[in-house]
Design a protein around this motif. Structure first.
Motif, PDB file in Angstrom:
ATOM      1  N   LEU A  47      -2.794  -9.554 -10.520  1.00  0.00           N
ATOM      2  CA  LEU A  47      -2.727  -9.122  -9.129  1.00  0.00           C
ATOM      3  C   LEU A  47      -2.096 -10.205  -8.261  1.00  0.00           C
ATOM      4  O   LEU A  47      -1.230  -9.924  -7.429  1.00  0.00           O
ATOM      5  N   ARG A  48      -2.518 -11.450  -8.466  1.00  0.00           N
ATOM      6  CA  ARG A  48      -1.930 -12.560  -7.701  1.00  0.00           C
ATOM      7  C   ARG A  48      -0.431 -12.673  -7.976  1.00  0.00           C
ATOM      8  O   ARG A  48       0.367 -12.898  -7.061  1.00  0.00           O
ATOM      9  N   GLU A  49      -0.051 -12.509  -9.230  1.00  0.00           N
ATOM     10  CA  GLU A  49       1.365 -12.599  -9.590  1.00  0.00           C
ATOM     11  C   GLU A  49       2.166 -11.486  -8.942  1.00  0.00           C
ATOM     12  O   GLU A  49       3.257 -11.709  -8.414  1.00  0.00           O
ATOM     13  N   GLN A  50       1.614 -10.280  -8.941  1.00  0.00           N
ATOM     14  CA  GLN A  50       2.315  -9.151  -8.321  1.00  0.00           C
ATOM     15  C   GLN A  50       2.456  -9.353  -6.822  1.00  0.00           C
ATOM     16  O   GLN A  50       3.484  -9.042  -6.237  1.00  0.00           O
ATOM     17  N   GLN A  51       1.399  -9.878  -6.191  1.00  0.00           N
ATOM     18  CA  GLN A  51       1.458 -10.086  -4.755  1.00  0.00           C
ATOM     19  C   GLN A  51       2.434 -11.208  -4.402  1.00  0.00           C
ATOM     20  O   GLN A  51       3.089 -11.164  -3.367  1.00  0.00           O
ATOM     21  N   ALA A  52       2.536 -12.207  -5.254  1.00  0.00           N
ATOM     22  CA  ALA A  52       3.443 -13.318  -4.997  1.00  0.00           C
ATOM     23  C   ALA A  52       4.892 -12.923  -5.266  1.00  0.00           C
ATOM     24  O   ALA A  52       5.814 -13.549  -4.756  1.00  0.00           O
TER      25      ALA A  52
END
Length: 72
Positions: A47-52
């Protein structure tokens, strides 16, 4: 007299089996908890990777223009 006392102190066969079963159940539950924690950590990382990785919509147009193609 002492042999009767020793038998009363030692766990019975049923009690030993119940203790073994309890150990197996505890190990199973701990394994499931660890697996859920790993899954949760992976999900949060994704999720963090997708948001970044949010891309600029104009970046696609720019890349296509560099290739000589039009988006529309």
């Amino acid at each position: 007299m002492t042999s009767a006392t020793i038998r009363l102190v030692a766990p019975t066969q049923v009690e030993r089996r119940l203790l073994r079963l309890a150990d197996l159940l505890r190990a199973l539950v701990e394994h499931r908890i660890e697996r859920r924690a790993r899954t949760r950590t992976l999900a949060l990382d994704l999720l963090r990777e997708q948001q970044a990785r949010r891309q600029d919509p104009r970046a696609v147009d720019h890349m296509l223009a560099q290739l000589g193609l039009s988006r529309r």
